[in-house]
Design a protein around this motif. Structure first.
Motif, PDB file in Angstrom:
ATOM      1  N   GLU A   1      11.712  11.421  -4.652  1.00  0.00           N
ATOM      2  CA  GLU A   1      11.480  12.590  -4.060  1.00  0.00           C
ATOM      3  C   GLU A   1      10.631  13.582  -4.205  1.00  0.00           C
ATOM      4  OE1 GLU A   1      15.455  13.919  -2.577  1.00  0.00           O
ATOM      5  OE2 GLU A   1      16.077  11.954  -1.842  1.00  0.00           O
TER       6      GLU A   1
ATOM      7  N   THR B   1       6.544  14.481  -5.203  1.00  0.00           N
ATOM      8  CA  THR B   1       5.087  14.433  -4.791  1.00  0.00           C
ATOM      9  C   THR B   1       4.032  13.967  -6.148  1.00  0.00           C
ATOM     10  OG1 THR B   1       5.084  15.493  -2.627  1.00  0.00           O
ATOM     11  CG2 THR B   1       2.911  15.349  -3.638  1.00  0.00           C
TER      12      THR B   1
ATOM     13  N   THR C   1       0.163  13.787  -7.319  1.00  0.00           N
ATOM     14  CA  THR C   1      -1.335  14.146  -6.992  1.00  0.00           C
ATOM     15  C   THR C   1      -2.228  13.226  -7.986  1.00  0.00           C
ATOM     16  OG1 THR C   1      -0.490  16.551  -6.187  1.00  0.00           O
ATOM     17  CG2 THR C   1      -2.924  15.836  -6.383  1.00  0.00           C
TER      18      THR C   1
ATOM     19  N   ASP D   1      -4.837   4.326   0.125  1.00  0.00           N
ATOM     20  CA  ASP D   1      -4.067   5.101   1.348  1.00  0.00           C
ATOM     21  C   ASP D   1      -3.261   4.012   2.204  1.00  0.00           C
ATOM     22  OD1 ASP D   1      -5.394   7.336   0.602  1.00  0.00           O
ATOM     23  OD2 ASP D   1      -7.097   7.012   2.006  1.00  0.00           O
TER      24      ASP D   1
ATOM     25  N   THR E   1       0.117   4.033  -1.257  1.00  0.00           N
ATOM     26  CA  THR E   1       0.748   5.195  -0.718  1.00  0.00           C
ATOM     27  C   THR E   1       2.229   4.457  -0.202  1.00  0.00           C
ATOM     28  OG1 THR E   1      -1.054   6.421  -0.992  1.00  0.00           O
ATOM     29  CG2 THR E   1       0.741   7.083   0.571  1.00  0.00           C
ATOM     30  N   PRO E   2       2.060   3.743   0.947  1.00  0.00           N
ATOM     31  CA  PRO E   2       3.290   3.357   1.540  1.00  0.00           C
ATOM     32  C   PRO E   2       4.312   2.553   0.745  1.00  0.00           C
ATOM     33  CG  PRO E   2       1.232   2.760   2.837  1.00  0.00           C
ATOM     34  CD  PRO E   2       0.902   3.288   1.741  1.00  0.00           C
TER      35      PRO E   2
ATOM     36  N   ARG F   1       6.109   4.922  -1.515  1.00  0.00           N
ATOM     37  CA  ARG F   1       7.259   5.488  -0.707  1.00  0.00           C
ATOM     38  C   ARG F   1       8.536   4.880  -0.602  1.00  0.00           C
ATOM     39  NH1 ARG F   1       4.244   6.722   3.406  1.00  0.00           N
ATOM     40  NH2 ARG F   1       3.357   8.356   2.752  1.00  0.00           N
TER      41      ARG F   1
ATOM     42  N   GLU G   1      10.339   6.128  -3.317  1.00  0.00           N
ATOM     43  CA  GLU G   1      10.662   7.563  -2.671  1.00  0.00           C
ATOM     44  C   GLU G   1       9.450   8.619  -3.089  1.00  0.00           C
ATOM     45  OE1 GLU G   1      14.530   8.883  -1.958  1.00  0.00           O
ATOM     46  OE2 GLU G   1      15.220   6.650  -2.679  1.00  0.00           O
ATOM     47  N   ILE G   2       8.340   8.233  -3.584  1.00  0.00           N
ATOM     48  CA  ILE G   2       7.346   9.154  -4.175  1.00  0.00           C
ATOM     49  C   ILE G   2       6.158   9.440  -2.874  1.00  0.00           C
ATOM     50  CG2 ILE G   2       5.415   9.285  -5.385  1.00  0.00           C
ATOM     51  CD1 ILE G   2       7.171   8.168  -7.634  1.00  0.00           C
ATOM     52  N   THR G   3       5.786  10.546  -2.767  1.00  0.00           N
ATOM     53  CA  THR G   3       4.808  10.810  -1.696  1.00  0.00           C
ATOM     54  C   THR G   3       3.280  11.062  -2.659  1.00  0.00           C
ATOM     55  OG1 THR G   3       5.938  12.224  -0.270  1.00  0.00           O
ATOM     56  CG2 THR G   3       3.868  12.476  -0.117  1.00  0.00           C
TER      57      THR G   3
ATOM     58  N   ARG H   1      -0.476  11.855  -3.268  1.00  0.00           N
ATOM     59  CA  ARG H   1      -1.585  12.747  -2.434  1.00  0.00           C
ATOM     60  C   ARG H   1      -2.775  12.361  -3.282  1.00  0.00           C
ATOM     61  NH1 ARG H   1      -3.644  18.228  -2.444  1.00  0.00           N
ATOM     62  NH2 ARG H   1      -2.480  18.578  -4.369  1.00  0.00           N
TER      63      ARG H   1
END
Length: 413
Positions: free
Chosen positions: A48, A50, A52, A67, A71-72, A75, A79-81, A83
């Protein structure tokens, strides 16, 4: 005017050194504290959050890989976003240096993609978190940590301050209709060149590829790349150990394209000569580069690749974590994931990136090995296990201008 400039440069250097010394202790304690945690705790604390990632953004396939797939996956699995921020490595380093000067110990950069001179500068200015790479599970399990191209980044010792993400290697491309049995040694190459005058040349060493060709000869002349790495850049050492290289180049010179009176300015010109059939061999610092040129009809369908038994110089690129990453647990988790067999397999897929893996295929499970072997990189691409067997590391970048300048004196004149 010049006096004022020198004073300003001196003050700037003094300020940078002062900034580095003021933050060194904090950075080292932070690295030690984070790396003492067990891996399950690190991954749990990364959830949870983010992360970068600052990286060059000039390739559509690479961007799509990050991307549309990475990235998916991050997630879903962690559970990492993620960027992604497009930025050239030198810009990232200037940003970090400014932050260090201002004693900003927590900023916005978590992971950066870099190698070569940029890594050397980052390490020298203590802009990186670590050592960390050898403690990543996927490095421990799947990377040959004793390989020279993992231990050194263009002659600079890595010392665990970055993790190997991928690599490319230097190969020769040839037309098998004109060269049925490619040479396996420089001696065999010399004999072929003499028997086939005008059918071989190399770019001017001011070109990256031409210089890489000379570096292979320099390795051969010295006899052991480890000796070059141990010496670092040393012009006296280079002069004393380069005579075999100059002898080779001068012996083949009269038999080259245009009798060695002129050389292709760059790889583009050499490729053009190859595509037009004027020469039978071209070369390049990317084992997969010929495949698309064949597909586009630029290179003949009979194009294949070879490397010499003495080795093929590889360029490994790495992932590093800045000293002031605000989310080091997340950065470690993302870096480890990018070195997983799944992520490396997808990266190898030419529909995305096509970049060669940094993993030691022999360390993978039989099923994973089969998956890597099943990827068809094309008939012009040498199998990964062969490339890995003959891989050689890059040496100190200062040898590049030394070879270029001395080639003019020893060969051209």
């Amino acid at each position: 005017m010049w006096k004022g400039r020198f004073l300003l440069i001196g003050l700037t250097v003094l300020f940078l050194l002062s900034a580095c010394s003021n933050t060194k202790e904090t950075t080292e304690i932070s690295a030690e504290k984070v790396m003492q945690k067990n891996w399950e705790t690190i991954e749990k604390e990364a959830e949870e959050t983010t992360v970068t990632l600052y990286m060059w953004g000039g390739d559509e396939g690479i961007n799509q890989y990050i991307d549309d797939w990475v990235t998916p996956q991050l997630r879903e699995r962690h559970e990492i976003t993620l960027r992604r921020v497009p930025m050239e490595s030198p810009e990232v380093l200037r940003k970090l240096l400014n932050e260090k000067k201002a004693k900003q110990m927590k900023e916005t950069t978590d992971v950066i993609w870099l190698n070569g001179e940029n890594f050397e500068n980052a390490k020298k200015n203590e802009l990186l978190f670590g050592p960390f790479s050898n403690q990543l599970p996927n490095v421990k399990n799947y990377v040959n940590t004793k390989a020279l191209d993992v231990l050194y980044d263009f002659g600079t010792k890595v010392d665990g301050m970055e993790a190997p993400w991928g690599k490319v290697q230097f190969v020769f491309h040839y037309d098998q209709n004109k060269l049925a049995d490619p040479p396996k040694t420089f001696e065999e190459l010399k004999e072929w060149v003499k028997k086939n005058p005008g059918k071989f040349t190399y770019p001017d060493p001011s070109d990256f590829t031409g210089n890489a060709f000379l570096r292979h000869l320099f390795y051969e002349s010295v006899g052991d790349v480890q000796t070059i790495l141990d010496n670092g850049f040393d012009s006296t050492f280079a002069k004393e150990n380069s005579q075999e290289m100059w002898d080779f180049l001068n012996e083949v010179k009269p038999y080259l394209w245009q009798e060695g009176k002129t050389y292709p300015n760059d790889l583009t010109q050499l490729d053009r000569l190859f595509s037009q059939g004027e020469v039978a061999i071209t070369m390049g610092y990317n084992e997969a580069r010929a495949e698309k040129l064949v597909e586009k009809g630029i290179f003949p369908d009979s194009t294949r690749s070879f490397i010499l038994n003495s080795g093929s110089i590889g360029n490994t690129h790495f992932l590093a974590i800045p000293f002031n990453s605000p989310n080091k647990e997340g950065a470690l988790t993302v870096t480890n994931f990018l070195l997983s067999p799944d992520a490396q397999l997808k990266k190898l897929d030419s529909s995305y990136w096509g970049d060669n893996t940094s993993l030691d295929i022999r360390k993978l499970s039989k099923e994973e090995q089969s998956q890597f072997e099943a990827i068809d990189r094309g008939k012009t691409v040498i199998p990964i296990e062969i490339l890995e067997e003959f891989a050689q590391p890059e040496i100190d970048a200062n040898y590049v201008p030394w070879l270029k300048e001395n080639w003019i004196n020893e060969v051209v004149r």
